[in-house]
Design an enzyme around this catalytic site. Structure first.
Site, short mmCIF file in Angstrom:
data_model
loop_
_atom_site.label_atom_id
_atom_site.label_comp_id
_atom_site.label_asym_id
_atom_site.label_seq_id
_atom_site.Cartn_x
_atom_site.Cartn_y
_atom_site.Cartn_z
N GLN A 87 0.89 -1.39 -0.05
CA GLN A 87 -0.22 0.11 0.00
C GLN A 87 0.79 1.32 0.07
O GLN A 87 0.21 2.48 -0.09
CB GLN A 87 -1.07 0.15 1.16
CG GLN A 87 -1.97 -1.23 1.04
CD GLN A 87 -2.53 -1.31 2.43
OE1 GLN A 87 -2.56 -0.32 3.35
NE2 GLN A 87 -3.37 -2.15 2.71
N HIS A 153 -0.97 0.02 5.64
CA HIS A 153 -1.51 1.15 6.65
C HIS A 153 -0.36 2.24 6.68
O HIS A 153 0.02 2.51 7.84
CB HIS A 153 -1.69 0.63 7.96
CG HIS A 153 -2.74 -0.71 7.91
ND1 HIS A 153 -3.19 -1.33 9.04
CD2 HIS A 153 -3.34 -1.18 7.06
CE1 HIS A 153 -4.11 -2.14 8.80
NE2 HIS A 153 -4.19 -2.04 7.44
N TYR A 256 -8.77 7.81 19.65
CA TYR A 256 -9.87 7.17 19.03
C TYR A 256 -10.02 5.71 19.20
O TYR A 256 -10.76 5.13 18.35
CB TYR A 256 -9.98 7.81 17.45
CG TYR A 256 -10.50 9.41 17.75
CD1 TYR A 256 -11.74 9.66 17.74
CD2 TYR A 256 -9.46 10.19 18.02
CE1 TYR A 256 -12.21 10.89 17.91
CE2 TYR A 256 -9.79 11.70 18.26
CZ TYR A 256 -11.16 11.85 18.34
OH TYR A 256 -11.58 13.15 18.29
#
Length: 378
Positions: A87, A153, A256
């Site tokens: 990625q 990621h 988060y």
């Protein structure tokens, strides 16, 4: 004069051919027309609108190109070495607010280094040339210090806030515990000044409990981010595991939750962390289960689609769709509409053009730039 007429005719024929293949799609509120602005891009990842109407586009494989009148330039020279693996690669790009004065741009990429690669944010001056352009004076503004050989990621999107500060999203590099390490850039949203220094009002500016550039923590892989003029805040969209893709409103110093809380499950089917809620961790504004694999996020602001004013537009890689999230005047998310399913392929980025049209990037070996406009009744 004859040469100009020939060029004008060729351009008209080109765009006429594009419009001849335009498709009409009906949505809940409006019919839209699509046209292919350009193709033959190698997994395009990010794009920015240049003042002359052309587009600056990144390809994950490591090239940056300028698209003008449907023509794709030669690679822009001067792009730093990119670790194009999995990625990783050349990722987002945005213009600085003072671009017209100095040609400055910001871009992110997977930076090679000791141990592998990590996400980095850089600035440079874009110098236009006859065949494309070149980057001059590349400066690394932020860099993930711990580099690994994992190929997933990286994040990452760049947002220039109204005050000129920069937000950049960093994925946790496939190592979930890094998202809870406040001395690690991974799994964070960073906030820095335009020169790479740390703003004095950052939540951890003293550097005692966390890296001073960290704005928020507990993020998995945020591949979409934008400034929301409705709530006057940053919004991000990030990948969950099996389920649990999230839209968040990252606030200063907040956590988060990944991987302590999540609305998804592990790929093995096992529960992740403590479940969906725990004290000290923020809830998403919205989540998907099952996952849509979101990438690219925009708030619609424009005259072309007044029906969508203030709504969120999210690209979906998994379902090859554009997701519209209807919002009220306070920014609260209501209904969801899925558009263009399987029409163009995996949607990597979503941007609203200066005229209010919507531009999409497709993440394919023959990647395309798709422009959506209002379909007029014949």
């Amino acid at each position: 004069m004859r040469r100009k007429m020939v060029i004008a005719l060729a351009s008209a024929l080109y765009f006429g051919a594009q419009m001849a293949h335009a498709e009409i799609f009906k949505t809940d509120k409006v019919s839209i027309s699509s046209e292919t602005v350009a193709h033959n891009l190698a997994h395009p990842w990010g794009m920015a609108f240049l003042p002359d109407g052309s587009l600056l586009v990144t390809e994950r494989t490591g090239n940056m190109r300028i698209v003008k009148d449907g023509q794709v330039s030669a690679p822009v020279a001067g792009v730093p070495e990119v670790a194009a693996k999995g990625q990783g690669g050349l990722l987002d790009v945005v213009l600085a607010p003072d671009f017209t004065e100095n040609g400055r741009i910001y871009f992110t990429f997977s930076e090679p280094g000791k141990g592998g690669a990590g996400t980095a944010l850089a600035s440079a001056k874009l110098v236009r040339t006859e065949n494309g352009g070149a980057l001059d004076g590349v400066i690394i503004l932020a860099s993930m210090h711990k580099k690994t050989n994992k190929g997933q990621h990286f994040g990452s999107r760049i947002v220039v806030a109204p005050d000129g500060k920069l937000f950049v999203t960093m994925g946790e590099r496939g190592d979930r515990q890094r998202a809870q390490d406040f001395k690690d850039e991974a799994g964070s949203v960073l906030r820095i000044n335009a020169d790479g220094t740390t703003p004095a009002d950052n939540p951890f500016a003293d550097g005692e409990k966390a890296l001073p550039q960290i704005w928020s923590k507990g993020h998995r892989n945020p591949q979409g981010a934008t400034w929301d003029p409705v709530t006057q805040s940053l919004l991000t969209v990030e990948h969950g595991a099996q389920g649990g893709d999230e839209i968040n409103q990252p606030r200063a110093g907040k956590n988060y939750g990944w991987p302590v809380i999540s609305y998804g499950k592990d790929y093995s089917g096992a529960k992740i962390g403590k479940g969906t809620k725990a004290a000290g961790y923020e809830q998403p504004l919205y989540y998907w289960d099952p996952s849509i694999a979101p990438s690219g996020l925009a708030v619609y602001q424009g005259k072309m689609f007044p029906e969508w004013q203030g709504d969120l537009l999210v690209g979906s890689l998994k379902f090859a769709t554009l997701v519209r999230l209807d919002r009220d005047e306070h920014g609260k998310i209501g209904s969801e509409e899925r558009l263009l399913k399987d029409a163009f392929g995996r949607i990597r980025d979503v941007r609203v053009g200066p005229d209010g049209s919507v531009y999409l990037l497709t993440d394919e070996a023959d990647g395309k730039i798709i422009r959506l406009t209002r379909a007029h009744a014949s």
